[in-house]
Write a protein that holds these residues in place. Structure first.
Motif, mmCIF file in Angstrom:
data_model
loop_
_atom_site.group_PDB
_atom_site.id
_atom_site.type_symbol
_atom_site.label_atom_id
_atom_site.label_comp_id
_atom_site.label_asym_id
_atom_site.label_seq_id
_atom_site.Cartn_x
_atom_site.Cartn_y
_atom_site.Cartn_z
ATOM 1 N N GLY A 58 1.191 -1.464 -0.017
ATOM 2 C CA GLY A 58 0.297 0.182 0.437
ATOM 3 C C GLY A 58 0.999 0.783 0.080
ATOM 4 N N TYR A 59 2.407 1.049 -0.373
ATOM 5 C CA TYR A 59 2.856 2.210 -0.270
ATOM 6 C C TYR A 59 4.089 2.347 -1.961
ATOM 7 N N SER A 60 4.102 4.095 -1.749
ATOM 8 C CA SER A 60 5.327 3.587 -2.601
ATOM 9 C C SER A 60 6.578 2.858 -2.906
ATOM 10 N N ALA A 61 6.937 2.668 -4.068
ATOM 11 C CA ALA A 61 8.559 1.759 -4.441
ATOM 12 C C ALA A 61 9.316 3.040 -3.682
ATOM 13 N N GLY A 62 9.782 2.172 -2.842
ATOM 14 C CA GLY A 62 11.544 2.825 -2.578
ATOM 15 C C GLY A 62 11.339 2.559 -0.707
ATOM 16 N N ALA A 67 10.563 -1.813 0.704
ATOM 17 C CA ALA A 67 11.274 -2.698 1.051
ATOM 18 C C ALA A 67 11.609 -3.556 1.616
ATOM 19 N N MET A 68 10.583 -4.061 2.541
ATOM 20 C CA MET A 68 10.506 -5.566 3.143
ATOM 21 C C MET A 68 9.749 -6.852 1.788
ATOM 22 N N GLN A 79 10.635 -20.823 -2.520
ATOM 23 C CA GLN A 79 9.311 -21.528 -1.676
ATOM 24 C C GLN A 79 7.974 -22.610 -2.347
ATOM 25 N N LEU A 80 7.596 -21.215 -3.139
ATOM 26 C CA LEU A 80 6.213 -22.186 -4.354
ATOM 27 C C LEU A 80 6.211 -22.840 -5.418
ATOM 28 N N GLY A 81 8.081 -21.986 -5.616
ATOM 29 C CA GLY A 81 8.319 -22.909 -7.133
ATOM 30 C C GLY A 81 7.263 -21.692 -8.083
ATOM 31 N N GLN A 82 6.591 -21.031 -7.897
ATOM 32 C CA GLN A 82 6.102 -19.122 -8.703
ATOM 33 C C GLN A 82 6.422 -18.116 -7.943
ATOM 34 N N GLN A 83 6.836 -17.290 -9.690
ATOM 35 C CA GLN A 83 7.133 -15.857 -8.791
ATOM 36 C C GLN A 83 5.904 -15.551 -8.142
ATOM 37 N N VAL A 84 6.856 -14.461 -7.259
ATOM 38 C CA VAL A 84 6.038 -13.818 -6.525
ATOM 39 C C VAL A 84 6.000 -12.071 -6.941
ATOM 40 N N VAL A 85 5.019 -11.664 -7.140
ATOM 41 C CA VAL A 85 5.769 -9.854 -7.631
ATOM 42 C C VAL A 85 4.775 -8.567 -7.642
ATOM 43 N N VAL A 86 5.822 -7.737 -6.173
ATOM 44 C CA VAL A 86 4.863 -6.675 -5.617
ATOM 45 C C VAL A 86 4.478 -6.106 -6.975
ATOM 46 N N GLU A 87 3.845 -5.470 -6.585
ATOM 47 C CA GLU A 87 2.487 -4.388 -6.832
ATOM 48 C C GLU A 87 2.512 -3.957 -5.781
ATOM 49 N N ASN A 88 2.820 -2.203 -6.822
ATOM 50 C CA ASN A 88 2.776 -1.199 -5.299
ATOM 51 C C ASN A 88 1.425 -0.494 -5.776
ATOM 52 N N ARG A 89 0.119 -0.347 -4.387
ATOM 53 C CA ARG A 89 -0.986 -0.015 -5.064
ATOM 54 C C ARG A 89 -0.918 1.523 -3.573
ATOM 55 N N ALA A 90 -0.458 2.546 -3.891
ATOM 56 C CA ALA A 90 0.197 3.007 -2.771
ATOM 57 C C ALA A 90 -1.160 4.268 -2.807
ATOM 58 N N ILE A 96 -5.950 2.303 -0.506
ATOM 59 C CA ILE A 96 -6.410 1.701 -1.214
ATOM 60 C C ILE A 96 -6.168 -0.202 -2.323
ATOM 61 N N ALA A 97 -4.594 0.165 -1.482
ATOM 62 C CA ALA A 97 -4.346 -1.742 -1.235
ATOM 63 C C ALA A 97 -5.155 -2.479 -0.802
ATOM 64 N N GLY A 98 -5.264 -2.799 0.749
ATOM 65 C CA GLY A 98 -6.406 -3.022 1.425
ATOM 66 C C GLY A 98 -7.681 -3.294 0.526
ATOM 67 N N ASP A 99 -8.146 -1.988 -0.001
ATOM 68 C CA ASP A 99 -9.816 -2.538 -0.797
ATOM 69 C C ASP A 99 -9.636 -3.421 -1.801
ATOM 70 N N ALA A 100 -8.024 -3.116 -2.853
ATOM 71 C CA ALA A 100 -7.771 -3.993 -3.857
ATOM 72 C C ALA A 100 -8.003 -5.177 -3.290
ATOM 73 N N THR A 101 -7.604 -5.937 -2.825
ATOM 74 C CA THR A 101 -7.235 -6.666 -1.377
ATOM 75 C C THR A 101 -8.055 -7.808 -0.938
ATOM 76 N N ALA A 102 -8.918 -6.921 -0.844
ATOM 77 C CA ALA A 102 -10.537 -7.580 -0.359
ATOM 78 C C ALA A 102 -11.140 -8.018 -1.088
ATOM 79 N N ARG A 103 -10.819 -7.071 -2.409
ATOM 80 C CA ARG A 103 -12.209 -7.510 -3.741
ATOM 81 C C ARG A 103 -11.474 -8.395 -4.445
#
Length: 342
Positions: A58-62, A67-68, A79-90, A96-103
């Motif tokens: 839910g925050y901007s890159a950088g 970073a975490m 560990q999962l054998g598939q790519q985990v892709v970070v997507e910033n929804r600042a 904003i990110a919480g709403d996208a996740t909940a939906r």
């Protein structure tokens, strides 16, 4: 038996056979609905994941949380054998990110790295589109990001106990700066004020960048900042890191916890992984176990320390009660201290 009766019985047998044939053909022609189609069967969970996973932030890159996330993503991918892709929804402190996740579809392919700000939002944003507790399924706790109380070198305190005594001795004399109203930085210090019955005026900044310079110059006597923001200046002697707002000291930081003066005090923001409510338990368990393995690596703790973060893994089973507990804690601070959004 008459000829007519024999014909009737033969017709009945033929009719029954015809019905049976039609039923069998219908079963072949129409695929059966199965639990797997709903993504809830053990076999579906065993196959998971079969494609990349989005990790929303839910925050901007950088920033610190970003970073975490980027520290976790490649390790979870392994560990999962598939790519985990970070997507910033600042925006809106993670809302904003919480709403996208909940939906999102609760299939394990959209997860979020949330923080304590998400739990605070429901008390300060009345038109929130989701419930920070009920709209998500917890996966795991991953880190805490302890905050530090810093002062100028002339402030009459060097330890947590001396700091509390200084505040009590001069009601209303001091002020403290944070990165904004309703932030964990603000609420953590308000919690301290409530427990010590002290009067200290809050000065909200628009961000953390100017707080440390203003504390060093004496523009503001007290600041609440991240470990990463405080440690280098404290080591250089430019300011004083009086107390850390987590229950234990951080290795290498040489900053005593507030709990030395107020036993049990803990206002450290927590970082946690969540999925949309309704995500199948087997998939949540898969994600939680992968996270546990990642968090157990010694090199992860070393990398996290650069950001002032402390590994704090808890499984999904523990977070089911921990998230509501923390949410209620912040809600109580907001009500007791009569805090409202700007």
């Amino acid at each position: 038996m008459s000829f007519k009766t024999r014909i009737s019985r033969r017709g009945a047998l033929a009719f029954a056979a015809c019905c049976a044939a039609l039923s069998a053909a219908s079963a072949i022609a129409q695929p059966q609905a199965t639990p797997a189609a709903a993504g809830k069967s053990p076999s579906a969970a065993t196959a998971y994941p079969e494609r990349p996973i989005r990790l929303l932030v839910g925050y901007s890159a950088g920033g610190g949380l970003d970073a975490m996330a980027r520290l976790l993503a490649p390790r979870l991918s392994t560990q999962l054998g598939q790519q985990v892709v970070v997507e910033n929804r600042a925006g809106a402190a993670g809302v904003i990110a919480g709403d996208a996740t909940a939906r999102a579809t609760p299939d394990g392919y959209t997860i979020m790295l949330g923080d304590s700000s998400l739990l605070i939002a429901q008390y300060l944003q009345p038109h929130l589109t989701f419930d920070p507790v009920k709209s998500f399924t917890p996966i795991a706790s991953v880190f805490t990001l302890p905050l530090v109380i810093v002062t100028g070198n002339r402030f009459p305190a060097k330890t947590p106990a001396e700091f509390v005594s200084a505040l009590k001795a001069a009601p209303g004399k001091y002020s403290f700066a944070t990165s904004g109203v309703g932030t964990v930085h603000h609420l953590g210090f308000e919690m301290l004020k409530g427990l010590t019955d002290t009067e200290v005026m809050h000065i909200p900044y628009r961000g953390a960048a100017q707080i440390v310079p203003d504390v060093i110059s004496g523009q503001v006597p007290i600041g609440v900042v991240s470990v990463a923001a405080a440690i280098s200046q404290a080591k250089a002697g430019s300011l004083r890191a009086v107390a850390i707002m987590s229950p234990v000291a951080i290795a290498g930081a040489d900053i005593a916890p507030v709990a030395d003066a107020l036993p049990g005090f803990d206002a450290a923001p927590r970082l946690f992984l969540i999925a949309p409510a309704g995500t199948p338990a087997a998939i949540v368990d898969r994600l939680s176990e992968a996270t546990r393995t990642v968090m157990a690596a010694p090199e992860l703790a070393q990398a996290a320390a650069v950001q002032g973060a402390v590994p704090a893994y808890l499984p999904a089973s523990a977070m089911v009660s921990e998230i509501p507990r923390e949410s209620a804690m912040w809600g109580k601070v907001i009500r007791d201290r009569k805090i409202s959004a700007e």
